[in-house]
Design a protein around this motif. Sequence first.
Motif: not given
Length: 258
Positions: A30, A32, A34, A78-82, A130, A150
Amino acid sequence: EDDINKIKPEYIKAFQFEHKLMPSTWIVVRIDGCHFHRFSEGHEFEKPNDGQALNLMNSCAVAVLEEFQDIVFSYGVSDEYSFVLKKDSQFCQRHASGIVSVIVSFFSSMYVMKWKDFFPQKELKYRPYFDGRAVCYPSTEILQDYLAWRQVDCHINNQYNTCFWMLVKSGKSKREAQDSLKDTQAQEKNNLLVQQFGIDYQKLPVMFRQGSSVFWDKGDEAVTYNNGPRVKLRKKVVVEHCNIIEQSFWNANPCILD
Ligand code: ATP
Ligand code: ATP
Ligand code: MG
Ligand code: MG
Ligand code: MG
């Protein structure tokens, strides 16, 4: 010069011992953004959701899947990816630092390279970077629970943020908006949106409500050969905004986590 030859490489390398991720488990990386609170304000992202910023994230995720074929599924909000690596992946010999650093740096450089495609009018003013972590999930059920968690988070945050920004845009201070949403239940937030702003939460764009799933899918794709175009069945990476909490998604797409 002779002294340097006395240093045995095995001795130096012994300090590099590194925990390998558990074999035969799903690896989730994951990432995210910064300080994207600041990054999004600095680039005047639309609030609560800037669609182009999400499309940029999705496009970077597609590039990641195309580059690293061991990644079978990814989910972003949002600003995250898994990113989910297949159970038997030997990518970077399953060294966590190798896997995380490669995915994070690839994603970050894609984000910079693609910025102009999504924001032709906006100069990239801050450096996007990130953080990343790798976690192993020993069963498919637990992996699906992770992804559902998530998506639940996406929903809860989106509902809150939609209310918050509607209140702010209607003239409340951020503090007042925060206070009036404190301790409210989901139903109360839905009612607030309908009664004060005439917004039906269910009618908001599905990408905002459900996040984005990126995975390999089979599909017809026109491929041009030297002897002319032909249609060939070829797998390609798709971006969908679907409910991954319900089991029906996984039943309909059994190949993803087979
Ligand atoms: P950290 O460095 O700890 O991750 P952060 O500022 O990135 O801090 P997050 O909790 O990751 O905080 O939240 C990301 C923030 O980025 C959100 O609060 C939101 O304000 C902003 N953001 C990210 N993507 C978008 C988008 N597509 N549209 C609008 N705002 C966004
Ligand atoms: P891996 O992905 O496993 O790291 P790699 O191709 O990057 O594979 P390395 O052992 O890291 O292999 O070696 C880096 C290679 O990059 C060198 O073999 C060299 O060919 C090239 N390289 C790196 N820096 C320079 C440089 N400044 N000038 C010329 N070539 C360079
Ligand atoms: Mg963070
Ligand atoms: Mg962040
Ligand atoms: Mg975040």
